[in-house]
Design a protein around this motif. Structure first.
Motif, PDB file in Angstrom:
ATOM      1  N   GLU A 153       0.830  -1.206   0.000  1.00 15.77           N
ATOM      2  CA  GLU A 153       0.000   0.000   0.000  1.00 15.77           C
ATOM      3  C   GLU A 153       0.868   1.261   0.000  1.00 15.77           C
ATOM      4  O   GLU A 153       0.605   2.219  -0.727  1.00 15.77           O
ATOM      5  CB  GLU A 153      -0.941   0.015   1.212  1.00 15.77           C
ATOM      6  N   GLU A 154       1.901   1.254   0.823  1.00 14.02           N
ATOM      7  CA  GLU A 154       2.815   2.400   0.875  1.00 14.02           C
ATOM      8  C   GLU A 154       3.542   2.570  -0.459  1.00 14.02           C
ATOM      9  O   GLU A 154       3.713   3.696  -0.955  1.00 14.02           O
ATOM     10  CB  GLU A 154       3.821   2.230   2.011  1.00 14.02           C
ATOM     11  N   LEU A 155       3.963   1.457  -1.055  1.00 13.40           N
ATOM     12  CA  LEU A 155       4.624   1.513  -2.361  1.00 13.40           C
ATOM     13  C   LEU A 155       3.680   2.031  -3.441  1.00 13.40           C
ATOM     14  O   LEU A 155       4.082   2.797  -4.315  1.00 13.40           O
ATOM     15  CB  LEU A 155       5.173   0.135  -2.745  1.00 13.40           C
ATOM     16  N   ALA A 156       2.407   1.627  -3.361  1.00 13.24           N
ATOM     17  CA  ALA A 156       1.413   2.093  -4.332  1.00 13.24           C
ATOM     18  C   ALA A 156       1.238   3.614  -4.224  1.00 13.24           C
ATOM     19  O   ALA A 156       1.084   4.308  -5.238  1.00 13.24           O
ATOM     20  CB  ALA A 156       0.092   1.386  -4.123  1.00 13.24           C
ATOM     21  N   ILE A 157       1.257   4.144  -2.991  1.00 19.18           N
ATOM     22  CA  ILE A 157       1.145   5.591  -2.787  1.00 19.18           C
ATOM     23  C   ILE A 157       2.330   6.309  -3.422  1.00 19.18           C
ATOM     24  O   ILE A 157       2.161   7.311  -4.132  1.00 19.18           O
ATOM     25  CB  ILE A 157       1.025   5.915  -1.292  1.00 19.18           C
ATOM     26  N   ILE A 158       3.514   5.805  -3.165  1.00 22.70           N
ATOM     27  CA  ILE A 158       4.719   6.419  -3.747  1.00 22.70           C
ATOM     28  C   ILE A 158       4.683   6.333  -5.258  1.00 22.70           C
ATOM     29  O   ILE A 158       4.977   7.302  -5.961  1.00 22.70           O
ATOM     30  CB  ILE A 158       5.999   5.755  -3.169  1.00 22.70           C
ATOM     31  N   GLU A 159       4.316   5.171  -5.781  1.00 22.89           N
ATOM     32  CA  GLU A 159       4.242   4.992  -7.228  1.00 22.89           C
ATOM     33  C   GLU A 159       3.257   5.973  -7.865  1.00 22.89           C
ATOM     34  O   GLU A 159       3.535   6.581  -8.896  1.00 22.89           O
ATOM     35  CB  GLU A 159       3.838   3.558  -7.557  1.00 22.89           C
ATOM     36  N   LYS A 160       2.117   6.174  -7.204  1.00 20.17           N
ATOM     37  CA  LYS A 160       1.116   7.110  -7.721  1.00 20.17           C
ATOM     38  C   LYS A 160       1.662   8.546  -7.693  1.00 20.17           C
ATOM     39  O   LYS A 160       1.470   9.305  -8.646  1.00 20.17           O
ATOM     40  CB  LYS A 160      -0.159   7.030  -6.890  1.00 20.17           C
ATOM     41  N   MET A 161       2.361   8.897  -6.609  1.00 25.79           N
ATOM     42  CA  MET A 161       2.914  10.251  -6.483  1.00 25.79           C
ATOM     43  C   MET A 161       3.926  10.554  -7.583  1.00 25.79           C
ATOM     44  O   MET A 161       3.922  11.640  -8.152  1.00 25.79           O
ATOM     45  CB  MET A 161       3.580  10.429  -5.119  1.00 25.79           C
ATOM     46  N   ILE A 162       4.791   9.597  -7.875  1.00 28.77           N
ATOM     47  CA  ILE A 162       5.864   9.869  -8.853  1.00 28.77           C
ATOM     48  C   ILE A 162       5.424   9.681 -10.287  1.00 28.77           C
ATOM     49  O   ILE A 162       6.102  10.127 -11.206  1.00 28.77           O
ATOM     50  CB  ILE A 162       7.137   9.057  -8.553  1.00 28.77           C
ATOM     51  N   SER A 163       4.275   9.041 -10.508  1.00 31.62           N
ATOM     52  CA  SER A 163       3.816   8.843 -11.890  1.00 31.62           C
ATOM     53  C   SER A 163       2.961  10.003 -12.380  1.00 31.62           C
ATOM     54  O   SER A 163       2.646  10.081 -13.551  1.00 31.62           O
ATOM     55  CB  SER A 163       3.043   7.539 -12.005  1.00 31.62           C
ATOM     56  N   GLU A 164       2.582  10.909 -11.490  1.00 33.61           N
ATOM     57  CA  GLU A 164       1.736  12.048 -11.883  1.00 33.61           C
ATOM     58  C   GLU A 164       2.543  13.157 -12.491  1.00 33.61           C
ATOM     59  O   GLU A 164       3.644  13.373 -12.294  1.00 33.61           O
ATOM     60  CB  GLU A 164       0.966  12.575 -10.681  1.00 33.61           C
TER      61      GLU A 164
END
Length: 98
Positions: A87-98
């Protein structure tokens, strides 16, 4: 960049050198020259770690501080990334893909 623009000349390899403001003297197809006759390629890179920052000293210092923050975050993240949940990795991934 154009002739007369303010730039900061700095050295990434030698921290003993102090960055200083300069101005663009000329811009050719191959070289950018400042008023101190330092030569840089079209990307702003010179010999032996020298570089051009397009702006004044205040903007340069802001850029340097931003890079320090980014480097600290990167170092901390690289130490802890394998301890994070999906879940934490998904948050980071979403932040950097925007």
């Amino acid at each position: 960049l154009k002739k007369g623009d303010t730039v900061v000349v700095y050295n990434d390899l030698d921290t003993r050198t102090t960055p200083f403001e300069s101005a663009i003297k000329s811009i050719g197809k191959k070289w950018i020259t400042d008023i101190h006759s330092n030569k840089f390629d079209c990307m702003g890179y010179g010999d032996y770690g020298w570089g051009l920052f397009p702006g004044n000293m205040e903007e340069y210092n802001y850029w340097v501080e931003t890079n320090k923050i980014a480097k600290n975050i990167y170092n901390e993240l690289s130490k802890k990334i394998y301890q994070l949940s999906r879940e934490e990795l998904a948050i980071i991934e979403k932040m950097i893909s925007e």
